[in-house]
Design an enzyme around this catalytic site. Sequence first.
Site, PDB file in Angstrom:
ATOM      1  N   ASP A 104      46.002  39.674  49.337  1.00 25.39           N
ATOM      2  CA  ASP A 104      44.491  38.853  49.247  1.00 25.39           C
ATOM      3  C   ASP A 104      44.925  38.827  51.528  1.00 25.39           C
ATOM      4  OD1 ASP A 104      44.471  38.619  46.539  1.00 25.39           O
ATOM      5  OD2 ASP A 104      44.216  36.578  46.912  1.00 25.39           O
ATOM      6  N   HIS A 146      50.582  38.512  50.250  1.00 21.93           N
ATOM      7  CA  HIS A 146      48.987  38.189  50.692  1.00 21.93           C
ATOM      8  C   HIS A 146      49.476  39.264  52.088  1.00 21.93           C
ATOM      9  CE1 HIS A 146      48.464  34.530  48.615  1.00 21.93           C
ATOM     10  NE2 HIS A 146      47.388  34.328  49.515  1.00 21.93           N
TER      11      HIS A 146
HETATM   12 ZN    ZN Z   1      42.536  34.003  50.135  1.00 17.89          ZN
END
Ligand code: ZN
Length: 277
Positions: free
Chosen positions: A82, A236
Amino acid sequence: MVKSKKKWIFLYVITFFLIFIYSTNKLDSEDKEFEKEIEKIEYQLDYITTYSEDFSPYNDNVMETATDGEVEEEKMIYLTFDDGPSSVTPKILEILKKYDVKATFFVVSGDNKYKEYIKQMYDDGHTVGVHSDCHEYKKIYSSVDAFLEDFTKCYDIIEKITGKSPTIFRFPGGSINNYNKSTAKDIINEMNRRGFAYFDWNVDSGDATGKLSAEEIYNNVINGVKGRKRAVILMHDSAAKSTTVDALENIIIKLKEDGWQFSSLNNKVKPMIFRIK
Ligand code: ZN
């Protein structure tokens, strides 16, 4: 194309008809249900091209088909990244290529100066999904309209860069968070209606919280997948996540050793979503 145009003309006609009835009949302003219907048609008419080209088979009963991962698929890992792309994205793409692993990127568009990496994600065979344009929880979860406005910006940018319109997305903060208590249901219903599939996760690498070492991230993932049949792993690729990059190679090596297979998400994959109570 002609068919969908007809659909929009039809919806417009219906809207004007309802507004006409509403104003001429001077319906009781207490008729909240009716007002709500009008409001709904209004946001359905906004962002009229924001529809998934390919509907998810799970959309009609997404809440019922939601699982915590225990489905028949055997030992399947879905790595998800993400908040990128960022300066660390090329390194992640390089590692994924080295081990022939396909993953999923939920990207942030906004004023992201690394947007060109979205093209490489796509060209390398990964799935590119919508995450957000501004990633400001308060703003995007204030209403269905606000969510759609932000979503559509990111959706359009992905389509422009890759030539393909995305069909899946991930809610910033997950589908249930502290900012969408009053709007989550309506937003989910509208996104389902538009044919999009969304994915939460069942294994959190923990890399969003503070600065974890590569070893801690590795342990979170390896311990997190234990006892599962499939795992959607939250990671991430935003700029600060250099330890995620450091952990990734060893995570892939270990999971492969343990017999896991890797795949990217798409809207035919059974939903992995948090349940609304
Ligand atoms: Zn996010």
